[in-house]
Design a protein around this motif. Structure first.
Motif, PDB file in Angstrom:
ATOM      1  N   GLU A  84      11.025   1.688   6.127  1.00  0.00           N
ATOM      2  CA  GLU A  84      12.279   0.955   6.018  1.00  0.00           C
ATOM      3  C   GLU A  84      13.388   1.672   6.788  1.00  0.00           C
ATOM      4  N   ALA A  85      13.401   2.990   6.706  1.00  0.00           N
ATOM      5  CA  ALA A  85      14.430   3.775   7.383  1.00  0.00           C
ATOM      6  C   ALA A  85      14.337   3.632   8.898  1.00  0.00           C
ATOM      7  N   LEU A  86      13.141   3.395   9.421  1.00  0.00           N
ATOM      8  CA  LEU A  86      12.985   3.239  10.864  1.00  0.00           C
ATOM      9  C   LEU A  86      13.704   1.999  11.379  1.00  0.00           C
ATOM     10  N   GLY A  87      13.914   1.032  10.508  1.00  0.00           N
ATOM     11  CA  GLY A  87      14.601  -0.186  10.910  1.00  0.00           C
ATOM     12  C   GLY A  87      16.107  -0.129  10.731  1.00  0.00           C
ATOM     13  N   LYS A  88      16.622   0.992  10.309  1.00  0.00           N
ATOM     14  CA  LYS A  88      18.058   1.122  10.073  1.00  0.00           C
ATOM     15  C   LYS A  88      18.740   1.786  11.260  1.00  0.00           C
ATOM     16  N   VAL A  89      20.029   1.582  11.351  1.00  0.00           N
ATOM     17  CA  VAL A  89      20.819   2.199  12.417  1.00  0.00           C
ATOM     18  C   VAL A  89      21.055   3.655  12.052  1.00  0.00           C
ATOM     19  N   GLU A  90      20.777   4.547  12.980  1.00  0.00           N
ATOM     20  CA  GLU A  90      20.920   5.983  12.740  1.00  0.00           C
ATOM     21  C   GLU A  90      22.387   6.357  12.904  1.00  0.00           C
ATOM     22  N   LEU A  91      23.028   6.711  11.803  1.00  0.00           N
ATOM     23  CA  LEU A  91      24.447   7.052  11.823  1.00  0.00           C
ATOM     24  C   LEU A  91      24.711   8.512  11.462  1.00  0.00           C
ATOM     25  N   THR A  92      23.692   9.244  11.070  1.00  0.00           N
ATOM     26  CA  THR A  92      23.866  10.616  10.598  1.00  0.00           C
ATOM     27  C   THR A  92      24.529  11.511  11.633  1.00  0.00           C
ATOM     28  N   SER A  93      24.145  11.345  12.886  1.00  0.00           N
ATOM     29  CA  SER A  93      24.691  12.232  13.922  1.00  0.00           C
ATOM     30  C   SER A  93      25.989  11.702  14.531  1.00  0.00           C
ATOM     31  N   ALA A  94      26.463  10.548  14.092  1.00  0.00           N
ATOM     32  CA  ALA A  94      27.732  10.018  14.607  1.00  0.00           C
ATOM     33  C   ALA A  94      28.873  10.881  14.078  1.00  0.00           C
ATOM     34  N   SER A  95      29.791  11.237  14.959  1.00  0.00           N
ATOM     35  CA  SER A  95      30.851  12.156  14.540  1.00  0.00           C
ATOM     36  C   SER A  95      32.221  11.498  14.410  1.00  0.00           C
ATOM     37  N   THR A  96      32.348  10.235  14.854  1.00  0.00           N
ATOM     38  CA  THR A  96      33.634   9.548  14.746  1.00  0.00           C
ATOM     39  C   THR A  96      33.417   8.127  14.256  1.00  0.00           C
ATOM     40  N   LEU A  97      34.483   7.544  13.752  1.00  0.00           N
ATOM     41  CA  LEU A  97      34.427   6.155  13.313  1.00  0.00           C
ATOM     42  C   LEU A  97      34.106   5.238  14.499  1.00  0.00           C
ATOM     43  N   ALA A  98      34.684   5.532  15.651  1.00  0.00           N
ATOM     44  CA  ALA A  98      34.421   4.718  16.844  1.00  0.00           C
ATOM     45  C   ALA A  98      32.937   4.759  17.227  1.00  0.00           C
ATOM     46  N   GLU A  99      32.320   5.910  17.086  1.00  0.00           N
ATOM     47  CA  GLU A  99      30.894   6.032  17.403  1.00  0.00           C
ATOM     48  C   GLU A  99      30.052   5.241  16.406  1.00  0.00           C
ATOM     49  N   ILE A 100      30.421   5.281  15.138  1.00  0.00           N
ATOM     50  CA  ILE A 100      29.713   4.494  14.126  1.00  0.00           C
ATOM     51  C   ILE A 100      29.841   3.012  14.448  1.00  0.00           C
ATOM     52  N   GLN A 101      31.053   2.574  14.748  1.00  0.00           N
ATOM     53  CA  GLN A 101      31.279   1.166  15.063  1.00  0.00           C
ATOM     54  C   GLN A 101      30.503   0.741  16.305  1.00  0.00           C
ATOM     55  N   ALA A 102      30.449   1.600  17.309  1.00  0.00           N
ATOM     56  CA  ALA A 102      29.711   1.283  18.533  1.00  0.00           C
ATOM     57  C   ALA A 102      28.220   1.149  18.262  1.00  0.00           C
ATOM     58  N   ARG A 103      27.667   2.055  17.452  1.00  0.00           N
ATOM     59  CA  ARG A 103      26.236   1.976  17.137  1.00  0.00           C
ATOM     60  C   ARG A 103      25.906   0.712  16.345  1.00  0.00           C
ATOM     61  N   LEU A 104      26.766   0.372  15.391  1.00  0.00           N
ATOM     62  CA  LEU A 104      26.532  -0.839  14.605  1.00  0.00           C
ATOM     63  C   LEU A 104      26.631  -2.079  15.473  1.00  0.00           C
ATOM     64  N   ALA A 105      27.622  -2.120  16.372  1.00  0.00           N
ATOM     65  CA  ALA A 105      27.766  -3.263  17.276  1.00  0.00           C
ATOM     66  C   ALA A 105      26.570  -3.381  18.207  1.00  0.00           C
ATOM     67  N   GLU A 106      26.089  -2.260  18.704  1.00  0.00           N
ATOM     68  CA  GLU A 106      24.927  -2.249  19.594  1.00  0.00           C
ATOM     69  C   GLU A 106      23.675  -2.757  18.872  1.00  0.00           C
ATOM     70  N   ALA A 107      23.484  -2.314  17.637  1.00  0.00           N
ATOM     71  CA  ALA A 107      22.325  -2.750  16.865  1.00  0.00           C
ATOM     72  C   ALA A 107      22.410  -4.238  16.558  1.00  0.00           C
ATOM     73  N   ARG A 108      23.608  -4.715  16.242  1.00  0.00           N
ATOM     74  CA  ARG A 108      23.782  -6.136  15.945  1.00  0.00           C
ATOM     75  C   ARG A 108      23.533  -6.974  17.195  1.00  0.00           C
ATOM     76  N   ALA A 109      23.996  -6.506  18.344  1.00  0.00           N
ATOM     77  CA  ALA A 109      23.788  -7.237  19.603  1.00  0.00           C
ATOM     78  C   ALA A 109      22.308  -7.274  19.978  1.00  0.00           C
ATOM     79  N   ALA A 110      21.587  -6.217  19.651  1.00  0.00           N
ATOM     80  CA  ALA A 110      20.155  -6.161  19.973  1.00  0.00           C
ATOM     81  C   ALA A 110      19.342  -7.090  19.085  1.00  0.00           C
ATOM     82  N   ASP A 111      19.856  -7.411  17.895  1.00  0.00           N
ATOM     83  CA  ASP A 111      19.122  -8.264  16.952  1.00  0.00           C
ATOM     84  C   ASP A 111      20.123  -9.173  16.233  1.00  0.00           C
ATOM     85  N   PRO A 112      20.690 -10.159  16.944  1.00  0.00           N
ATOM     86  CA  PRO A 112      21.766 -10.967  16.378  1.00  0.00           C
ATOM     87  C   PRO A 112      21.361 -11.781  15.147  1.00  0.00           C
TER      88      PRO A 112
END
Length: 142
Positions: free
Chosen positions: A76-104
């Motif tokens: 299940e964890a393999l299907g989640k967005v990896e946010l542990t190494s994100a260091s800023t809110l902007a980086e978290i938002q970018a990763r989430l947006a990228e994951a959503r765009a890849a699987d709308p």
């Protein structure tokens, strides 16, 4: 450099190749296994300066380490967005947006799809809601 040759043993190598899953000898250099094979070949590779230890036919197994993963949760964890190494809110938002765009659509096994499937299974007459309300009232003493 310390070289130790362990020979005259049954050594399980855990190789995926069935022809190489067992060996008679292994060479260890400074704590790292660097060779497995026959006793004859290992003596040639190790050289005369190696310390030779006769294991007298004993079994040698690799060090087993229980990483204690729970298979379903790991998958299940393999299907989640990896946010542990994100260091800023902007980086978290970018990763989430990228994951959503890849699987709308959220994918067939996403949490969104799972929640929708569970909601679709609820009885249309609202029995779940009434049963929950009765239970809460009973627990609160009303």
């Amino acid at each position: 450099m310390t070289i130790t040759l362990f020979h005259n043993a049954r050594i399980f190598t855990a190789s995926v190749d069935p022809d190489n899953s067992w060996a008679e000898a292994m060479m260890v250099e400074d704590g790292t296994v660097t060779f497995t094979g026959t006793s004859t070949a290992s003596r040639e590779v190790a050289g005369a300066e190696a310390e030779a230890i006769d294991l007298d036919g004993r079994l040698v197994l690799p060090g087993f380490i229980d990483s204690h993963t729970h298979l379903l949760m790991t998958g299940e964890a393999l299907g989640k967005v990896e946010l542990t190494s994100a260091s800023t809110l902007a980086e978290i938002q970018a990763r989430l947006a990228e994951a959503r765009a890849a699987d709308p659509g959220g994918g067939p096994n996403s949490r969104t799809r799972l929640a929708l499937r569970l909601r679709a299974r609820r009885p249309a007459d609202g029995r779940h809601a009434r049963r929950g309300a009765r239970r809460r009232a009973r627990l609160s003493g009303q």
